[in-house]
Motif scaffolding. Structure first.
Motif, mmCIF file in Angstrom:
data_model
loop_
_atom_site.group_PDB
_atom_site.id
_atom_site.type_symbol
_atom_site.label_atom_id
_atom_site.label_comp_id
_atom_site.label_asym_id
_atom_site.label_seq_id
_atom_site.Cartn_x
_atom_site.Cartn_y
_atom_site.Cartn_z
ATOM 1 N N ALA A 257 32.830 46.187 36.044
ATOM 2 C CA ALA A 257 34.231 45.795 36.226
ATOM 3 C C ALA A 257 34.613 46.095 37.673
ATOM 4 O O ALA A 257 34.529 47.236 38.117
ATOM 5 C CB ALA A 257 35.124 46.569 35.262
ATOM 6 N N TYR A 258 35.024 45.065 38.408
ATOM 7 C CA TYR A 258 35.287 45.195 39.842
ATOM 8 C C TYR A 258 36.786 45.354 40.099
ATOM 9 O O TYR A 258 37.594 44.478 39.754
ATOM 10 C CB TYR A 258 34.765 43.965 40.582
ATOM 11 N N ALA A 259 37.145 46.482 40.726
ATOM 12 C CA ALA A 259 38.529 46.732 41.115
ATOM 13 C C ALA A 259 38.677 46.486 42.612
ATOM 14 O O ALA A 259 37.754 46.742 43.391
ATOM 15 C CB ALA A 259 38.927 48.168 40.780
ATOM 16 N N VAL A 260 39.828 45.973 43.016
ATOM 17 C CA VAL A 260 40.109 45.716 44.436
ATOM 18 C C VAL A 260 41.390 46.447 44.814
ATOM 19 O O VAL A 260 42.291 46.643 43.990
ATOM 20 C CB VAL A 260 40.243 44.209 44.717
ATOM 21 N N THR A 261 41.467 46.846 46.061
ATOM 22 C CA THR A 261 42.636 47.597 46.540
ATOM 23 C C THR A 261 43.598 46.728 47.341
ATOM 24 O O THR A 261 44.648 47.210 47.768
ATOM 25 C CB THR A 261 42.178 48.789 47.404
ATOM 26 N N SER A 262 43.246 45.494 47.560
ATOM 27 C CA SER A 262 44.149 44.539 48.205
ATOM 28 C C SER A 262 44.000 43.202 47.496
ATOM 29 O O SER A 262 42.887 42.704 47.330
ATOM 30 C CB SER A 262 43.820 44.385 49.690
ATOM 31 N N ALA A 263 45.128 42.637 47.077
ATOM 32 C CA ALA A 263 45.063 41.381 46.326
ATOM 33 C C ALA A 263 46.413 40.679 46.360
ATOM 34 O O ALA A 263 47.079 40.552 45.337
ATOM 35 C CB ALA A 263 44.628 41.649 44.893
ATOM 36 N N PRO A 264 46.855 40.210 47.518
ATOM 37 C CA PRO A 264 48.133 39.489 47.556
ATOM 38 C C PRO A 264 48.110 38.202 46.739
ATOM 39 O O PRO A 264 49.121 37.824 46.142
ATOM 40 C CB PRO A 264 48.328 39.204 49.049
ATOM 41 N N ASP A 265 46.962 37.551 46.680
ATOM 42 C CA ASP A 265 46.836 36.319 45.894
ATOM 43 C C ASP A 265 46.784 36.617 44.399
ATOM 44 O O ASP A 265 47.558 36.085 43.606
ATOM 45 C CB ASP A 265 45.618 35.521 46.346
ATOM 46 N N LEU A 266 45.854 37.494 44.022
ATOM 47 C CA LEU A 266 45.727 37.868 42.617
ATOM 48 C C LEU A 266 46.997 38.554 42.124
ATOM 49 O O LEU A 266 47.500 38.252 41.043
ATOM 50 C CB LEU A 266 44.516 38.781 42.428
ATOM 51 N N GLY A 267 47.528 39.486 42.922
ATOM 52 C CA GLY A 267 48.747 40.188 42.520
ATOM 53 C C GLY A 267 49.934 39.249 42.387
ATOM 54 O O GLY A 267 50.750 39.384 41.466
ATOM 55 N N GLY A 268 50.035 38.273 43.302
ATOM 56 C CA GLY A 268 51.128 37.307 43.213
ATOM 57 C C GLY A 268 51.041 36.456 41.968
ATOM 58 O O GLY A 268 52.052 36.179 41.312
ATOM 59 N N GLU A 269 49.826 36.032 41.622
ATOM 60 C CA GLU A 269 49.651 35.227 40.415
ATOM 61 C C GLU A 269 49.899 36.053 39.161
ATOM 62 O O GLU A 269 50.489 35.559 38.187
ATOM 63 C CB GLU A 269 48.247 34.626 40.385
ATOM 64 N N MET A 270 49.444 37.296 39.146
ATOM 65 C CA MET A 270 49.693 38.151 37.985
ATOM 66 C C MET A 270 51.187 38.406 37.802
ATOM 67 O O MET A 270 51.692 38.421 36.673
ATOM 68 C CB MET A 270 48.928 39.460 38.131
#
Length: 520
Positions: free
Chosen positions: A252-265
């Motif tokens: 399971a891959y965690a990321v510490t920066s995700a403006p795209d993924l975070g915006g969609e979520m």
């Protein structure tokens, strides 16, 4: 109680002066005859008078006359015979069966598309899952965590025929499903699918809330993917098997920066909170998660696409090309869900529109997909202007979004030759790339929605280079794409299911009465 109509018993009375009257008349009588009469009548004239007894029936708790009892018993017997005879006639008489009207093709397609999500569920399944050959799977997801702590990442949905759980397109799918329910809730209910699709959405949002600490205002990471296809062997593509039989590692891959993924979520959770507004506790939970993941997505210190935090071998599957479109898309949904004008101020910020290339300038312009949300955001914000017109300081940029949306809608029409079109009429939005059907149905959904927004606001149509087109032109084009009888690959069909639902629902559930759609 019925009263006795014959009155009480008859009583015989004797006159005490009869002897005196007899003497006064001095009648010559035969004393022997009198004596004989007296002896004959003495047995009933001179005995104490007794009342004639009624015939009664003792029922234990009450006493009633025998006649009344017989009437009651007879009435019950006759009524029972009539009822029994009626039942026999109803049961054995030939009947004319009234079969329900057959479902139309759009409704059938909608039900089948929803069933796809039941088949793709990961985690612990209950008996109501609707797919007999699917069972519980991947309960250990999240224990082999990379870039974040071991977590419970069971649940969610597997992707396009494999067993990987991709957060970016998965969140996009939940946003579109929620959008369809928001616009067509009553129509889903009429089709008997409202509870079904709400369960599907909740299955996805419950999983999303597990991928980060949704209660914290300082989110530090988010899990972007579970499972891999290229990084290690054995992997999900190397081992082609049912999810119930998986026995290989699933990182399971965690990321510490995700403006795209975070915006969609944030968009997905915010849209779902509107769907579940009749469940206030869960709706607030979704708003809390959306707010916190949005804060994470908007962090200025480290803004890098989410794919920068996953192994290189996994990047090609869902490689995000930017995040400014997710900012506009997410801000629009956050405004609709919360009513906080701070989000609307961001969504209509000219600098944001410029960074998102709202006026065009990239090869993806006008193509709605899991990667490019720009035109989706423009349609969503055009809805706001058409339905509510919030005024200054938002009106100018909202007008720009409507103009840009009109331009994109013109490009959908084959006569303007914006996109290549197959001989059968399928619009090829990203020529040369695989899985074309997903782009056709996703943009069909936007076209049909935009047509319905115009109709709801009594806008007859729009102009394309000096020519006027009725709003229904867009619905006709959308039908031509969704009903295209093309042989498509399983992968193309599976990847398209999330958009097929929205496209079909917007066509078969459109507001045909021209009434205004409910404001979000």
């Amino acid at each position: 109680m019925y009263s006795n109509t014959w009155g009480g018993p008859m009583e015989m009375a004797t006159d005490s002066d009869a002897g005196d009257d007899h003497r006064s008349r001095q009648l010559d009588v035969d004393h022997a005859s009198v004596k004989s009469l007296e002896e004959t009548q003495q047995s009933w004239l001179l005995e104490p008078q007794t009342k004639k007894k009624k015939k009664q029936v003792d029922l234990g708790c009450m006493v009633c006359s025998q006649k009344l009892f017989l009437i009651i018993v007879g009435t019950i017997a006759v009524a029972s015979a009539i009822v029994g005879l009626s039942i026999i006639i109803w049961k054995f008489a030939p009947k004319k069966h009234h079969h329900p009207a057959p479902l139309d093709n759009y409704t059938i397609a909608l039900k089948m598309a929803l069933k796809f999500f039941d088949a793709q569920k990961s985690g612990r399944l209950d008996k109501s899952n609707n797919i007999s050959w699917r069972a519980t799977s991947a309960l250990r997801d999240g224990r082999d965590a990379i870039g974040g702590p071991a977590s419970n990442l069971s649940g969610g949905y597997y992707d396009a025929g494999d067993n990987i759980k991709f957060g970016f397109p998965g969140a996009y799918a939940m946003t579109l499903l929620s959008w369809s329910v928001i616009e067509y809730k009553e129509k889903y209910q009429a089709a008997g699918e409202l509870d079904h699709i709400k369960k599907i959405i909740k299955w996805g949002t419950d999983y999303m809330l597990r991928t980060f600490n949704y209660t914290s205002p300082n989110v530090g990471y988010v899990f972007a993917q579970v499972g891999d296809a290229n990084t290690s062997i054995p992997n999900d593509h190397y081992c082609w098997e049912r999810p119930e039989d998986m026995d290989y590692p699933r990182p399971a891959y965690a990321v510490t920066s995700a403006p795209d993924l975070g915006g969609e979520m944030a968009a997905a959770l915010a849209a779902a909170s509107i769907v579940f507004k009749d469940s206030p506790v869960y709706s607030r939970k979704l708003i809390l998660g959306a707010t916190n993941i949005w804060t994470f997505a908007r962090r200025k210190d480290t803004r890098a696409r989410y794919v920068a935090g996953i192994p290189v071998g996994e990047v090609p599957f869902y490689n995000s090309t930017g995040y400014w479109d997710e900012y506009m898309w997410g801000a629009a949904w956050m405004y609709y869900a919360t009513g906080n004008y701070t989000y609307l101020l961001l969504a209509t910020n000219p600098d944001l529109a410029k960074n998102a290339q709202a006026k065009g300038g990239n090869p993806y312009y006008g193509t709605f997909s899991w990667d490019n949300k720009l035109i989706g955001a423009q349609v969503l914000l055009s809805r706001l202007y058409i339905m509510k017109s919030p005024g200054y300081p938002y009106e100018q940029e909202l007008r720009e979004y409507i103009n840009q949306t009109n331009t994109v809608m013109c490009g959908y029409l084959p006569q303007y030759k914006k996109w290549n079109v197959t001989k059968g009429g399928l619009t090829m939005f990203l020529y040369g790339q695989p899985q074309q059907l997903q782009y056709a149905v996703a943009n069909s959904m936007l076209a049909s929605l935009y047509a319905e927004y115009m109709k709801a606001a009594d806008v007859p149509g729009w102009n394309c280079k000096g020519y006027f087109y009725p709003a229904e032109t867009l619905n006709n084009w959308a039908r031509s794409q969704v009903l295209m009888p093309l042989p498509v690959s399983n992968s193309s069909l599976i990847r398209s299911s999330r958009s097929i639902i929205m496209a079909i629902s917007s066509l078969c559930m459109k507001n045909t009465q021209g009434q205004k759609l409910e404001h979000i």
